[in-house]
Design a protein around this motif. Structure first.
Motif: not given
Ligand code: AMP
Length: 566
Positions: A222-250
């Protein structure tokens, strides 16, 4: 003169003041209480701190730094826009931004602060923090350990006598556990333990790796800015896991071909080694305080990562009770630092609470290792001030010469817990002249004095000659000389800070740039046009025009962002 309390956090920082008998949180230029500890240096050598800088993590990764608190007290350099910065310098930018926010909020100059540090911070790291304050134009006469600050904001001193607390602080990059007791007006830290390299970011790393492996990708692909985007997206997933069991990442980066379903159970399973690493310091702290889990009256949660539900469940299981988290875990440390600042300014509104603190590691010297026949082991460590000694502390120990006709004792000073000095951190060395005599006949008395600010003073007396030596630890690893400090000040004075009034508009532009990069086709074109229009309106320099444009552009971005995290 007002003294502010600052939580200089790994991921976020915050600032508060004690006013008219209560803690008042200080908003930053965007009206928020949390300022991301992220620094961006623009091409024009202008420093941007906080949320706007965090937006730039994606668009300008080579000019943006975060999580640098981990490198406090080391001489590691972080390269931004072709120039090197130390963690102290980057921290000073964050402190400078907080100082400016406080001044704007209070309408007066602020020159003094109480700054919090993790209980596990070494001498070098504490000194680095004081220096960062100095570079930012703040006098830091007192540091406060983060758990002590947290306990103060939970009003430990208003609880019944003998209340025993455990403060569990899982921040972005550090983990601290402290056991405290309130007794006869004294807030005592009984023991503290932790891990300087464990935090919410490690849980994020697990999700990033999991996501990439589900796509048969690795970071190298991955290019570094794409990798940064993955980090931002996964941070969101991490927080969603506090209330849901499955997160669909488009799909959100080109290389992602399909929607990925991420399961909370998998995350918890992969995070097991981290959860085990969390249990260990908890057990050490309990053992050091000679307590069982049931002896604790309360467990307090501090740090954003304690919001993770499975972390809370684990703590609840370990202590068979729900932990206290009724104050915002991200703000309790800043609040406590402000209470401490209020005490320091002698504001009578708060009961006088005497604080004690502990030395978070053992301090000692070297002794000859008689068993080291191979020469591989080296000297043994002899602790003079043991870990978890209540400070300020002063302890002495006697040592004798190790060989016949020895002329000099090379007294080396260390911090750490290892039996062998080579595994501990060397803080300094003193050469002590002794009269020639038979082995074991000459004695030296070594006194270590350690204070709240992490300064170690060493007094040595040769018993027979009464000759005295004194050494104060200033050359801790990574500490700077006066000349280096001045050079740092000169370098920083060349940099500029944006005027406060621009903050909101700069933030909107950074957000738009980030969105521009993440979208394609018509959407991208719309952003381009809206951004040009907005920049034009700002250049008009007509306040009413700018205000309308700000509102309109902000609405436009909100619609586009939909459910985006930042
Ligand atoms: P701090 O150093 O206290 O600012 O901690 C920030 C850390 O807390 C980061 O690693 C965040 O990912 C984490 N964090 C903040 N909010 C949440 C949340 N709602 N759920 C899980 N982790 C969180």
């Amino acid at each position: 003169m007002k003294i502010i309390g600052i939580d200089l956090g790994t991921t976020n920082s915050a600032c508060a003041i004690w006013q008219e008998g209560e803690v008042v949180l200080i908003p930053n230029e965007l009206g928020e209480f949390l300022t991301p500890s992220v620094v961006h240096i623009e091409k024009s050598e202008t420093v941007v701190v906080g949320r706007t800088a965090r937006q730039r993590t994606v668009t300008h990764p080579d000019a943006t730094a975060s999580v640098f608190k981990r490198y406090m007290g080391t001489d590691r350099k972080i390269r931004l826009n072709k120039k090197d910065y130390t963690a102290v310098e980057l921290s000073s930018f964050v402190l400078q931004a907080l100082k400016k926010d406080a001044e704007a909020f209070l309408g007066e100059e602020v020159v003094e602060a109480v700054i919090s540090v993790p209980a596990y911070f070494s001498d070098a790291q504490r000194k680095a923090t004081v220096l960062a304050g100095e570079l930012a134009g703040l006098r830091v006469e007192r540091l406060i350990n983060e758990p002590t600050a947290a306990a103060m904001s939970y009003g430990l001193h208003e609880k019944p006598e003998h209340t025993q607390f455990m403060v569990v602080d899982l921040g972005g990059g550090t983990f601290d556990v402290s056991i405290m007791e309130y007794f006869e007006g004294v807030l005592e830290v009984h023991s503290s333990s932790g891990d300087n390299f464990l935090g919410g970011e490690d849980f994020l790393e697990i999700l990033v790796n999991k996501f990439l492996s589900m796509q048969n990708l690795s970071k190298k692909h991955l290019k570094s800015d794409d990798l940064q985007k993955v980090y931002l997206q996964m941070e969101k997933v991490k927080r969603e896991f506090n209330s849901v069991d499955v997160v669909d990442v488009e799909p959100f980066i080109k290389k992602q071909k399909e929607t990925v379903s991420m399961r909370r159970d998998d995350f918890v399973e992969l995070a097991k080694p981290l959860l085990q690493r969390i249990q260990q310091p908890v057990e050490t702290a309990l053992r050091d305080a000679e307590l069982m889990p049931a002896d604790l009256d309360e467990v307090i949660l501090v740090g954003g990562a304690t919001r993770m539900q499975f972390f809370r469940s684990m703590i609840a299981r370990m202590f068979r009770r729900m932990p206290s988290a009724n104050l915002d875990p991200d703000l309790v440390v800043a609040m406590g630092a402000a209470i401490q600042a209020g005490l320091k300014a002698k504001d009578q509104a708060l009961d006088d609470v005497v604080l004690t603190d502990v030395c978070p590691y053992s301090l000692g010297t070297n002794i000859v290792n008689e068993n080291d026949t191979t020469g591989n082991q080296g000297d043994l460590f002899s602790a003079i001030i043991e870990r978890n000694t209540v400070i300020p502390a002063s302890r002495s120990a006697r040592y004798v010469t190790a060989s016949d006709n020895q002329k000099v004792v090379e007294l080396k000073l260390y911090q750490g817990e290892s039996r062998l000095t080579k595994n501990n951190i060397k803080l300094g060395q003193i050469s002590i002249k002794v009269p020639k005599a038979k082995r074991g006949e000459e004695q030296i008395e070594v006194r270590f004095s350690y204070d709240m600010n992490g300064i170690l003073e060493v007094d040595v007396e040769v018993v027979s000659t009464r000759e005295k030596y004194y050494h104060m630890i200033q050359n801790a690893p990574g500490a700077l000389t006066e000349k280096e400090i001045q050079a740092s000040k000169d370098k920083l004075s060349q940099l500029k800070f944006h005027p406060r009034e621009d903050a909101m508009n700069r933030d909107l532009i950074a957000r738009a740039e980030r969105l521009f990069e993440s979208r394609i086709g018509d959407e991208r074109e719309n952003i381009r046009q809206a951004l040009s229009w907005f920049e034009g309106e700002i250049e008009s320099q007509t306040p009413s025009k700018i205000e309308n444009a700000t509102q309109e552009f902000s609405r436009f971005l909100e619609e586009l962002e939909g459910d985006c995290l930042f």
